[in-house]
Design a protein around this motif. Structure first.
Motif, PDB file in Angstrom:
ATOM      1  N   GLY A 133      -5.832  -5.907  -7.577  1.00 17.85           N
ATOM      2  CA  GLY A 133      -5.665  -7.563  -6.506  1.00 17.85           C
ATOM      3  C   GLY A 133      -5.326  -8.052  -4.419  1.00 17.85           C
ATOM      4  O   GLY A 133      -5.930  -7.096  -4.682  1.00 17.85           O
ATOM      5  N   LEU A 134      -4.914  -8.760  -5.063  1.00 19.91           N
ATOM      6  CA  LEU A 134      -4.748  -9.431  -3.082  1.00 19.91           C
ATOM      7  C   LEU A 134      -3.672  -8.469  -2.220  1.00 19.91           C
ATOM      8  O   LEU A 134      -2.986  -8.335  -3.171  1.00 19.91           O
ATOM      9  N   ALA A 135      -3.998  -7.879  -1.394  1.00 14.05           N
ATOM     10  CA  ALA A 135      -3.170  -7.268  -1.073  1.00 14.05           C
ATOM     11  C   ALA A 135      -3.677  -7.290   1.207  1.00 14.05           C
ATOM     12  O   ALA A 135      -3.829  -6.512   1.588  1.00 14.05           O
ATOM     13  N   LEU A 136      -4.125  -8.427   1.134  1.00 10.42           N
ATOM     14  CA  LEU A 136      -4.181  -8.600   2.614  1.00 10.42           C
ATOM     15  C   LEU A 136      -4.526  -7.847   3.503  1.00 10.42           C
ATOM     16  O   LEU A 136      -4.498  -7.686   4.647  1.00 10.42           O
ATOM     17  N   GLY A 137      -5.925  -7.339   2.747  1.00 13.59           N
ATOM     18  CA  GLY A 137      -6.956  -6.678   3.319  1.00 13.59           C
ATOM     19  C   GLY A 137      -6.719  -5.558   3.184  1.00 13.59           C
ATOM     20  O   GLY A 137      -7.443  -4.298   4.184  1.00 13.59           O
ATOM     21  N   LYS A 138      -5.163  -5.121   2.616  1.00 11.66           N
ATOM     22  CA  LYS A 138      -4.916  -3.249   2.812  1.00 11.66           C
ATOM     23  C   LYS A 138      -4.900  -2.757   1.847  1.00 11.66           C
ATOM     24  O   LYS A 138      -4.340  -2.154   2.176  1.00 11.66           O
ATOM     25  N   GLY A 139      -5.357  -2.989   0.885  1.00 12.36           N
ATOM     26  CA  GLY A 139      -5.344  -2.056  -0.531  1.00 12.36           C
ATOM     27  C   GLY A 139      -6.341  -1.451  -0.754  1.00 12.36           C
ATOM     28  O   GLY A 139      -6.441  -1.444  -1.771  1.00 12.36           O
TER      29      GLY A 139
ATOM     30  N   LEU B  29      -3.801   2.583  10.487  1.00  8.50           N
ATOM     31  CA  LEU B  29      -4.009   2.122   8.806  1.00  8.50           C
ATOM     32  C   LEU B  29      -4.704   1.116   8.798  1.00  8.50           C
ATOM     33  O   LEU B  29      -5.308   0.672   9.966  1.00  8.50           O
ATOM     34  N   ASN B  30      -4.963   0.723   7.355  1.00 14.58           N
ATOM     35  CA  ASN B  30      -5.615  -0.517   8.151  1.00 14.58           C
ATOM     36  C   ASN B  30      -5.391  -1.761   7.861  1.00 14.58           C
ATOM     37  O   ASN B  30      -4.182  -1.961   7.871  1.00 14.58           O
TER      38      ASN B  30
ATOM     39  N   GLY C 226       3.252  -2.387  16.993  1.00 17.09           N
ATOM     40  CA  GLY C 226       3.735  -1.641  15.917  1.00 17.09           C
ATOM     41  C   GLY C 226       2.948  -2.591  14.344  1.00 17.09           C
ATOM     42  O   GLY C 226       3.145  -2.002  13.453  1.00 17.09           O
ATOM     43  N   TYR C 227       2.582  -3.215  15.000  1.00 14.09           N
ATOM     44  CA  TYR C 227       0.984  -4.259  13.507  1.00 14.09           C
ATOM     45  C   TYR C 227      -0.248  -3.081  12.913  1.00 14.09           C
ATOM     46  O   TYR C 227      -0.734  -1.840  14.042  1.00 14.09           O
ATOM     47  N   PRO C 228      -0.009  -2.366  11.553  1.00 16.67           N
ATOM     48  CA  PRO C 228       0.635  -3.828  11.171  1.00 16.67           C
ATOM     49  C   PRO C 228       2.111  -2.984   9.329  1.00 16.67           C
ATOM     50  O   PRO C 228       2.465  -3.529   9.004  1.00 16.67           O
TER      51      PRO C 228
ATOM     52  N   LYS D 186     -11.423  -2.920  11.336  1.00 17.40           N
ATOM     53  CA  LYS D 186     -10.322  -2.564   9.988  1.00 17.40           C
ATOM     54  C   LYS D 186      -8.630  -2.253  10.740  1.00 17.40           C
ATOM     55  O   LYS D 186      -7.948  -2.141  11.045  1.00 17.40           O
ATOM     56  N   ARG D 187      -9.489  -0.763  11.331  1.00 12.00           N
ATOM     57  CA  ARG D 187      -8.396  -0.133  11.423  1.00 12.00           C
ATOM     58  C   ARG D 187      -7.615  -0.534  12.723  1.00 12.00           C
ATOM     59  O   ARG D 187      -7.910  -0.917  13.937  1.00 12.00           O
TER      60      ARG D 187
END
Length: 423
Positions: free
Chosen positions: A146-152, A223-224, A337-339, A214-215
């Motif tokens: 499913g949808l995961a804010l582009g991070k899944g 992280l993505n 600190g994001y993400p 993305k990184r």
């Protein structure tokens, strides 16, 4: 014409900017909007997921046209609510937005209609998925369904990493219900390119290409994220590749959705991998990308309302889609600190430097007004976009423009568009 834009990020700011240039539009509302959008539209504090309130507001204000921009409300059927009420709405219905909302659905669609993509298997049982991992070639890709804010999406180089990744997605539910199913996909190599396409359910018109980063860290480390920057056009997306993709990916996908009774009207985002064996689909999204929109929309020559209305009316074949013969680069200014974790509420200084500065844009992603000042209100704060005659000059302009705005804990990548130098 009165227009309501549903959303409050950088993508929506870019859309609002384009809509504000239309001679057909005399009033724009945004729900919920942000500090940057508020300079172009009247912002109303309504959640993107509150379909009933959004519809009531649209009726009260006699809104003529609605643009539902983010993935979550599209997946939840917010566009359907407006369409069923007889209000012209840009954005796919829920049964078409599933092409993004479920990776398992999109992978099955591609397999059945011979649309080129990586081999994959879908699991809803973690133990069965782990057994399958013992049979695959590494590295391997795990995708929450499913949808995961582009991070899944997890790229796993070892079996231990893959097993831990499955637990993260399916057991620990790091991405919530998005991890009820997992797609295990063969790892592909090559250049990544994003192509956004307007569609009216029958006709599909590809926009100019873009390339995302993305990184979180320089040299694609960390992280993505939802996207740390992008550039347009991609020098790796040649005319020959574009022709192949149009005939073998874009047109067949829209035709497949129509055949399935899921007519797709809106923006189909196609994430491509340019592999040694030819272009293949990495992912589909059912809306403008963010930050891809911030480099594609400023290059659009057409009145965006004309194009969007043609998508809704089924007359896209009458549109001659045109883009400026230039380039754009967007560098995302984020909170340190994001993400993972970051502080909010810091005053943003220097935004006035972008007033009436032709070819330079500060598209707000996570901002709000507080005590008369614009402050940070998210992990990704502002997308600094600049236009140039070519990619090299656009990149130089964008990085120069990042110096015009400042806030505490400001963070950015310093290699957005570095691939330009490698062509």
């Amino acid at each position: 014409m009165k227009v309501l834009i549903v959303g409050g990020g950088g993508r929506e700011h870019a859309i609002t900017w384009a809509v504000s240039k239309s001679k057909r539009v005399d009033k724009i509302y945004a729900a919920p909007g942000n500090a940057g959008i508020s300079e172009l539209a009247e912002c109303v504090d309504i959640s993107v997921m509150d379909a009933d309130k959004l519809l009531s507001f649209a009726k009260e204000k006699e809104v003529d046209f609605v643009i539902v921009a983010p993935d979550d409300p599209l997946a939840a059927g917010v566009a359907d609510v407006f369409l069923d009420a007889g209000i012209k709405t840009f954005g796919p219905r829920k049964n078409a937005a599933i092409i993004e909302a479920s990776k398992a659905f999109s992978k099955d669609l591609m397999e059945r209609y011979n649309i080129p993509s990586a081999k994959s298997v879908t699991f809803d049982d973690v133990n069965a998925a782990k057994e399958y991992l013992n049979t695959v070639k590494l590295p391997i890709v795990l995708k929450a369904d499913g949808l995961a804010l582009g991070k899944g999406v997890l790229i796993c180089n070892t079996l231990d990493e893959a097993l831990a990744g499955l637990d993260e997605i399916m057991v620990d539910k790091k991405f919530g219900d998005a991890g009820n199913k997992v797609v295990i996909e063969d790892f592909m190599t090559g250049r990544e390119v994003s192509v956004l396409c307007f569609s009216d359910g029958t006709t599909i018109l590809p926009m100019t290409s873009a390339q995302d980063h993305k990184r979180a860290g320089d040299n694609d480390t960390g992280l993505n994220t939802g996207g740390m920057g992008t550039f347009s056009p991609s020098p790796f997306y040649t005319d020959e590749i574009a022709e192949f993709c149009e005939e073998n990916i874009y047109k067949p996908t829209i035709a497949a959705m129509k055949a399935e009774g899921r007519e797709f009207k809106g923006v189909l985002f196609v994430g491509l991998m340019l592999t040694p064996d030819g272009p293949k689909v990495l992912e589909f999204n059912a809306r403008f990308g963010d930050p891809e929109a911030q480099v594609v929309i400023p290059r659009l020559k057409n009145d965006i309302i004309d194009v969007m209305e043609a998508c809704v009316d089924g007359t896209l074949d009458k549109i001659n889609l045109e883009f400026e013969d230039n380039a754009a680069v967007c560098v995302m200014l984020a909170s340190e600190g994001y993400p993972v974790s970051y502080e909010k509420g810091f005053e943003i200084r220097g935004l006035e430097n972008f007033k009436d500065k032709d070819g330079y844009f500060a598209f707000h992603s996570g901002t709000k007004w507080s005590n008369g000042k614009v402050v940070t209100n998210g992990g990704r704060v502002i997308g600094i976009t600049a236009i140039g005659d070519d990619l090299v000059s656009a990149r130089a302009n964008a990085y120069k423009a990042t110096e015009l705005v400042d806030f505490d804990n400001k963070y950015m990548r310093h290699d957005i568009g570095k691939a330009i130098d490698e062509q």
